[in-house]
Write an enzyme that holds these catalytic residues in place. Structure first.
Site, PDB file in Angstrom:
ATOM      1  N   GLN A 213     -21.359  28.807 -48.027  1.00 32.94           N
ATOM      2  CA  GLN A 213     -22.760  28.777 -48.445  1.00 32.94           C
ATOM      3  C   GLN A 213     -23.312  30.196 -48.533  1.00 32.94           C
ATOM      4  O   GLN A 213     -23.276  30.942 -47.549  1.00 32.94           O
ATOM      5  CB  GLN A 213     -23.572  27.962 -47.437  1.00 32.94           C
ATOM      6  CG  GLN A 213     -25.052  27.848 -47.743  1.00 32.94           C
ATOM      7  CD  GLN A 213     -25.816  27.318 -46.552  1.00 32.94           C
ATOM      8  OE1 GLN A 213     -25.713  27.857 -45.462  1.00 32.94           O
ATOM      9  NE2 GLN A 213     -26.569  26.261 -46.745  1.00 32.94           N
TER      10      GLN A 213
ATOM     11  N   SER B 228     -28.290  32.990 -46.959  1.00 29.61           N
ATOM     12  CA  SER B 228     -28.962  34.006 -46.142  1.00 29.61           C
ATOM     13  C   SER B 228     -28.748  35.412 -46.688  1.00 29.61           C
ATOM     14  O   SER B 228     -27.684  35.737 -47.214  1.00 29.61           O
ATOM     15  CB  SER B 228     -28.446  33.940 -44.704  1.00 29.61           C
ATOM     16  OG  SER B 228     -28.772  32.714 -44.117  1.00 29.61           O
TER      17      SER B 228
ATOM     18  N   SER C  46     -20.379  31.902 -43.023  1.00 26.73           N
ATOM     19  CA  SER C  46     -19.215  31.391 -42.292  1.00 26.73           C
ATOM     20  C   SER C  46     -18.103  31.038 -43.264  1.00 26.73           C
ATOM     21  O   SER C  46     -18.329  30.360 -44.267  1.00 26.73           O
ATOM     22  CB  SER C  46     -19.602  30.142 -41.495  1.00 26.73           C
ATOM     23  OG  SER C  46     -20.645  30.416 -40.593  1.00 26.73           O
TER      24      SER C  46
ATOM     25  N   GLU D 158     -27.339  18.752 -44.597  1.00 28.15           N
ATOM     26  CA  GLU D 158     -26.714  19.390 -43.448  1.00 28.15           C
ATOM     27  C   GLU D 158     -27.182  18.715 -42.164  1.00 28.15           C
ATOM     28  O   GLU D 158     -26.390  18.417 -41.271  1.00 28.15           O
ATOM     29  CB  GLU D 158     -27.066  20.877 -43.408  1.00 28.15           C
ATOM     30  CG  GLU D 158     -26.499  21.602 -42.201  1.00 28.15           C
ATOM     31  CD  GLU D 158     -27.001  23.034 -42.094  1.00 28.15           C
ATOM     32  OE1 GLU D 158     -26.264  23.868 -41.546  1.00 28.15           O
ATOM     33  OE2 GLU D 158     -28.125  23.312 -42.547  1.00 28.15           O
TER      34      GLU D 158
END
Length: 272
Positions: free
Chosen positions: A109, A112, A144, A227
């Protein structure tokens, strides 16, 4: 025996669970509509109630059948899949859902960014149209698994002339594309679970856009809602949500903001 039980029995009979490789078995499970039974037919499901997936999972676990690798592909299974179903075009769904469930594609993902904190709507990564492509430049952080990912879900700013919530668009990005650089963030433990991702002139075809131009806030909210569903359901991704937010969302939604995908405070890490 219910129709669902019969489908599971047929799957197990045609693909012996203890000798069939995980990718082959999971691909067959998807084809049988037993991946996410609440998804539509042809998309890994049977258009049944979400809770019926628990029946499938119990039967497969009892047979010691291969299960999706949640540890490696939690982003793909719990977040990308339901988002692609809700907003992705048919080609994206056909191309990715089966491979994603079989974990032959690993996803990360790219939300951020440095200096943005939890304000997801403040993303500065730019996507500029160029014919039938978009040229993406920017930086993402606390990603991550980026070092092992095949694809990413990415949020970028496509219009700076409108309120920030209305100026973002959502894309699928091939992590092997030219212009993408992944750098590990070394933690004080010595591990590097998180990464910085730099995008310099990355060209993404418009067919990899998820949702309409400027709809990125709504699509990202759907991702983050799913999520929460996946986390609340436990470790298995089958209970991931199916679609769009329950309440209609407009170009500029209420002040409540979804949490940006984040990591530990930067002061706990040092660059590798």
């Amino acid at each position: 025996m219910t129709d669902l039980q019969q489908r599971v029995e047929q799957l197990l009979a045609s693909h012996e669970p203890t000798t069939t490789g995980p990718a082959d078995f999971l691909g067959a499970q998807f084809d049988a509509g037993l991946a996410w039974v609440h998804f539509p037919e042809g998309r890994g499901g049977l258009s049944l109630a979400r809770g019926r997936q628990l029946e499938v999972d119990a039967l497969l676990e009892a047979a010691r059948a291969p299960r999706p690798d949640v540890a490696r592909n939690s982003i793909g299974l719990g977040m990308a899949a339901p988002t692609l179903l809700a907003y992705g075009n048919e080609e994206l769904q056909q191309r990715h859902l089966r491979s994603l469930f079989a974990c032959t594609e690993i996803w990360c993902q790219l939300f951020s960014e440095p200096g943005v904190g939890s304000d997801l709507a403040a993303v500065a990564t730019r996507a500029v149209p160029d014919g039938d492509e978009w040229v993406i430049d920017g930086q993402k952080v606390w990603t991550s698994g980026a070092h092992g990912a095949d694809f990413a879900i990415l949020l970028a700013r496509t219009d700076t002339s409108v309120p920030k919530h209305a100026g973002m668009t959502y894309f699928v990005v091939d992590m092997t594309d030219p212009g993408i650089e992944v750098r590990p963030l070394r933690q004080i433990t010595g591990e590097a679970e998180f990464n910085e991702v730099f995008l310099a002139g990355v060209r993404v075809h418009d067919g990899n856009r998820v949702g309409a131009v400027g709809q990125g806030w709504t699509v990202a909210t759907t991702t983050l809602n799913n999520e929460r569903v996946a986390i609340g359901a436990g470790t298995h991704p089958a209970q991931a949500g199916q679609g769009r937010p329950a309440r209609p969302r407009h170009a500029r939604p209420a002040p409540q903001r979804p949490r940006a995908a984040g990591g530990p405070p930067r002061e706990l890490t040092e660059r590798a």
